[in-house]
Motif scaffolding. Structure first.
Motif, PDB file in Angstrom:
ATOM      1  N   THR A   1       0.831  -1.158   0.011  1.00  0.00           N
ATOM      2  CA  THR A   1       0.104  -0.010   0.097  1.00  0.00           C
ATOM      3  C   THR A   1       0.767   1.294  -0.055  1.00  0.00           C
ATOM      4  O   THR A   1       0.285   2.267   0.201  1.00  0.00           O
ATOM      5  CB  THR A   1      -1.209   0.001   1.119  1.00  0.00           C
ATOM      6  OG1 THR A   1      -0.038  -0.023   2.393  1.00  0.00           O
ATOM      7  CG2 THR A   1      -1.783  -1.032   1.140  1.00  0.00           C
ATOM      8  N   ILE A   2       2.330   1.059  -0.248  1.00  0.00           N
ATOM      9  CA  ILE A   2       3.120   1.925  -0.365  1.00  0.00           C
ATOM     10  C   ILE A   2       3.816   2.001  -1.630  1.00  0.00           C
ATOM     11  O   ILE A   2       4.107   0.817  -1.929  1.00  0.00           O
ATOM     12  CB  ILE A   2       3.927   2.319   0.991  1.00  0.00           C
ATOM     13  CG1 ILE A   2       4.666   1.048   1.142  1.00  0.00           C
ATOM     14  CG2 ILE A   2       3.265   2.591   2.265  1.00  0.00           C
ATOM     15  CD1 ILE A   2       6.028   1.356   2.436  1.00  0.00           C
ATOM     16  N   THR A   3       4.520   2.846  -2.012  1.00  0.00           N
ATOM     17  CA  THR A   3       5.205   2.786  -3.049  1.00  0.00           C
ATOM     18  C   THR A   3       6.637   1.846  -2.777  1.00  0.00           C
ATOM     19  O   THR A   3       7.287   1.888  -1.645  1.00  0.00           O
ATOM     20  CB  THR A   3       5.903   4.196  -3.888  1.00  0.00           C
ATOM     21  OG1 THR A   3       6.587   4.872  -2.868  1.00  0.00           O
ATOM     22  CG2 THR A   3       4.438   4.880  -4.122  1.00  0.00           C
ATOM     23  N   ARG A   4       7.395   1.530  -4.025  1.00  0.00           N
ATOM     24  CA  ARG A   4       8.747   0.885  -3.838  1.00  0.00           C
ATOM     25  C   ARG A   4       9.694   1.988  -3.270  1.00  0.00           C
ATOM     26  O   ARG A   4      10.593   1.525  -2.330  1.00  0.00           O
ATOM     27  CB  ARG A   4       9.255   0.268  -5.123  1.00  0.00           C
ATOM     28  CG  ARG A   4      10.254  -0.552  -5.105  1.00  0.00           C
ATOM     29  CD  ARG A   4      10.460  -1.075  -6.652  1.00  0.00           C
ATOM     30  NE  ARG A   4       9.216  -1.744  -7.415  1.00  0.00           N
ATOM     31  CZ  ARG A   4       8.955  -2.910  -6.928  1.00  0.00           C
ATOM     32  NH1 ARG A   4       9.723  -3.859  -6.008  1.00  0.00           N
ATOM     33  NH2 ARG A   4       7.901  -3.510  -7.768  1.00  0.00           N
ATOM     34  N   GLU A   5       9.490   3.065  -4.002  1.00  0.00           N
ATOM     35  CA  GLU A   5      10.484   4.020  -3.338  1.00  0.00           C
ATOM     36  C   GLU A   5      10.387   4.319  -1.888  1.00  0.00           C
ATOM     37  O   GLU A   5      11.316   4.396  -1.102  1.00  0.00           O
ATOM     38  CB  GLU A   5      10.096   5.321  -4.445  1.00  0.00           C
ATOM     39  CG  GLU A   5      10.383   5.616  -5.705  1.00  0.00           C
ATOM     40  CD  GLU A   5       9.502   4.556  -6.601  1.00  0.00           C
ATOM     41  OE1 GLU A   5       9.979   4.232  -7.643  1.00  0.00           O
ATOM     42  OE2 GLU A   5       8.514   4.388  -6.124  1.00  0.00           O
ATOM     43  N   GLU A   6       9.270   4.549  -1.527  1.00  0.00           N
ATOM     44  CA  GLU A   6       9.073   4.684   0.013  1.00  0.00           C
ATOM     45  C   GLU A   6       9.360   3.618   0.932  1.00  0.00           C
ATOM     46  O   GLU A   6      10.331   3.869   1.797  1.00  0.00           O
ATOM     47  CB  GLU A   6       7.473   4.984   0.256  1.00  0.00           C
ATOM     48  CG  GLU A   6       7.103   5.127   1.860  1.00  0.00           C
ATOM     49  CD  GLU A   6       7.833   6.416   2.576  1.00  0.00           C
ATOM     50  OE1 GLU A   6       7.900   6.499   3.586  1.00  0.00           O
ATOM     51  OE2 GLU A   6       8.259   7.287   1.697  1.00  0.00           O
ATOM     52  N   GLN A   7       8.947   2.298   0.443  1.00  0.00           N
ATOM     53  CA  GLN A   7       9.856   1.212   1.282  1.00  0.00           C
ATOM     54  C   GLN A   7      11.248   1.246   1.262  1.00  0.00           C
ATOM     55  O   GLN A   7      11.859   1.040   2.359  1.00  0.00           O
ATOM     56  CB  GLN A   7       9.337  -0.089   0.627  1.00  0.00           C
ATOM     57  CG  GLN A   7       9.556  -1.404   1.121  1.00  0.00           C
ATOM     58  CD  GLN A   7       8.764  -2.567   1.070  1.00  0.00           C
ATOM     59  OE1 GLN A   7       7.732  -2.388   0.548  1.00  0.00           O
ATOM     60  NE2 GLN A   7       9.465  -3.726   1.356  1.00  0.00           N
ATOM     61  N   GLN A   8      11.787   1.283   0.061  1.00  0.00           N
ATOM     62  CA  GLN A   8      13.214   1.464   0.022  1.00  0.00           C
ATOM     63  C   GLN A   8      14.025   2.490   0.731  1.00  0.00           C
ATOM     64  O   GLN A   8      14.800   2.513   1.476  1.00  0.00           O
ATOM     65  CB  GLN A   8      13.730   1.549  -1.281  1.00  0.00           C
ATOM     66  CG  GLN A   8      13.625   0.091  -2.028  1.00  0.00           C
ATOM     67  CD  GLN A   8      13.845   0.116  -3.662  1.00  0.00           C
ATOM     68  OE1 GLN A   8      14.620   0.940  -3.848  1.00  0.00           O
ATOM     69  NE2 GLN A   8      13.646  -0.961  -4.173  1.00  0.00           N
ATOM     70  N   ARG A   9      13.152   3.654   0.837  1.00  0.00           N
ATOM     71  CA  ARG A   9      13.701   4.792   1.655  1.00  0.00           C
ATOM     72  C   ARG A   9      13.648   4.445   3.086  1.00  0.00           C
ATOM     73  O   ARG A   9      14.841   4.818   3.670  1.00  0.00           O
ATOM     74  CB  ARG A   9      12.752   6.122   1.375  1.00  0.00           C
ATOM     75  CG  ARG A   9      13.383   7.456   2.013  1.00  0.00           C
ATOM     76  CD  ARG A   9      12.153   8.299   2.071  1.00  0.00           C
ATOM     77  NE  ARG A   9      10.794   8.036   2.740  1.00  0.00           N
ATOM     78  CZ  ARG A   9      10.881   8.088   4.246  1.00  0.00           C
ATOM     79  NH1 ARG A   9      12.243   8.384   4.869  1.00  0.00           N
ATOM     80  NH2 ARG A   9       9.982   7.737   5.020  1.00  0.00           N
ATOM     81  N   VAL A  10      12.547   3.834   3.527  1.00  0.00           N
ATOM     82  CA  VAL A  10      12.623   3.749   5.060  1.00  0.00           C
ATOM     83  C   VAL A  10      13.639   2.645   5.254  1.00  0.00           C
ATOM     84  O   VAL A  10      14.380   2.710   6.314  1.00  0.00           O
ATOM     85  CB  VAL A  10      11.014   3.222   5.330  1.00  0.00           C
ATOM     86  CG1 VAL A  10      11.274   2.414   6.982  1.00  0.00           C
ATOM     87  CG2 VAL A  10      10.094   4.199   5.187  1.00  0.00           C
ATOM     88  N   ALA A  11      13.800   1.777   4.470  1.00  0.00           N
ATOM     89  CA  ALA A  11      14.714   0.583   4.714  1.00  0.00           C
ATOM     90  C   ALA A  11      16.126   1.160   4.679  1.00  0.00           C
ATOM     91  O   ALA A  11      16.952   0.694   5.707  1.00  0.00           O
ATOM     92  CB  ALA A  11      14.631  -0.521   3.568  1.00  0.00           C
ATOM     93  N   VAL A  12      16.717   1.979   3.795  1.00  0.00           N
ATOM     94  CA  VAL A  12      17.856   2.553   3.944  1.00  0.00           C
ATOM     95  C   VAL A  12      18.057   3.322   5.086  1.00  0.00           C
ATOM     96  O   VAL A  12      19.168   3.505   5.649  1.00  0.00           O
ATOM     97  CB  VAL A  12      17.971   3.472   2.415  1.00  0.00           C
ATOM     98  CG1 VAL A  12      19.297   4.319   2.514  1.00  0.00           C
ATOM     99  CG2 VAL A  12      18.169   2.604   1.221  1.00  0.00           C
TER     100      VAL A  12
END
Length: 242
Positions: free
Chosen positions: A219-230
């Motif tokens: 329910t979130i974008t790939r970009e947002e998920q990776q931003r949080v992960a980083v």
């Protein structure tokens, strides 16, 4: 030896060879079906824009941070099972922009289980790096954990993305997964793994390879998920290698 006995042995040998050939052919066909990196991931590796240097060396991609940001920490990353290594270039590039040297390893048949000790060949190539952390996604995370447990004299921390360790250990570990991940067996994650849940994230969006069979819908974008992960990986690495 009697003719009938010779005939039986010949038939048995032919049957064994036939089975082996079929198994090899089946495995080969199986390995051809894997998740490929999307255009964004491929573009990162072919970009000539200014920024941290990306280097291809043998069977690995190296993501160098700028001299000003370099934290002197190396992050060895094992790709997910049947996922092209290039699919994690976006994630590793973002980490390099935080001062972390990333080493993304290509695995035989895109399966880390066939080269669990791939990290062994890395250390001597980076004598300037004094701190190393392992990481991986899905199957790659499990294999990274197996390596880290046996090499705690070299590895100071472990990052699991949508993955769980193959065995318990005292090595500092950060386990990140998406709330919508339907691939990961979450029952195998314990509180000692310092779990971090990305709300709205799923299993596949740590990489850039599209949707994964059996996964939940993010329910979130790939970009947002990776931003949080980083962000979380960077904090963990900095705190672990102080």
């Amino acid at each position: 030896m009697k003719p009938k006995a010779k005939k039986r042995i010949k038939i048995t040998l032919i049957s064994i060879v036939t089975v082996l050939v079929l198994l090899c052919a089946g495995f080969y066909i199986y390995t051809l079906d894997y998740y490929r990196a999307d255009d964004n991931a491929v573009a990162v590796l072919s970009s000539t824009e200014a920024g941290p240097q990306i280097e291809k060396k043998d069977d690995m991609w190296i993501f160098h941070p700028s001299a000003e940001q370099d934290k002197g920490v190396g992050f060895i990353f094992y790709p997910g099972g049947k996922v092209e290594d290039k699919a994690y270039s976006v994630l590793l590039q973002q980490l390099s922009q935080q001062g972390i040297t990333g080493v993304l390893i290509h695995m035989p048949f895109n399966l880390a289980v066939f080269d669990i000790n791939a990290a062994d060949k890395i250390y001597a190539q980076f004598p300037e790096i004094k701190h190393w952390v392992m990481g991986g996604h899905s199957l790659g995370g499990a294999m990274a954990s197996s390596y880290a447990v046996k090499n705690q004299d070299r590895i100071e921390g472990l990052v699991l993305l949508g993955a769980y360790p193959v065995k318990d250990s005292d090595i500092p570990t950060l386990a990140i997964y998406g709330s919508e991940d339907k691939v990961l067996n979450k029952s195998k994650l314990s509180a000692s793994l310092n779990p971090y849940v990305i709300e709205g994230g799923n299993h596949a969006q740590f990489g850039n390879y599209g949707a994964q069979k059996g996964d939940g819908e993010a329910t979130i974008t790939r970009e947002e998920q990776q931003r949080v992960a980083v962000e979380e990986i960077t904090k963990f690495i900095v705190d672990t290698t102080k």
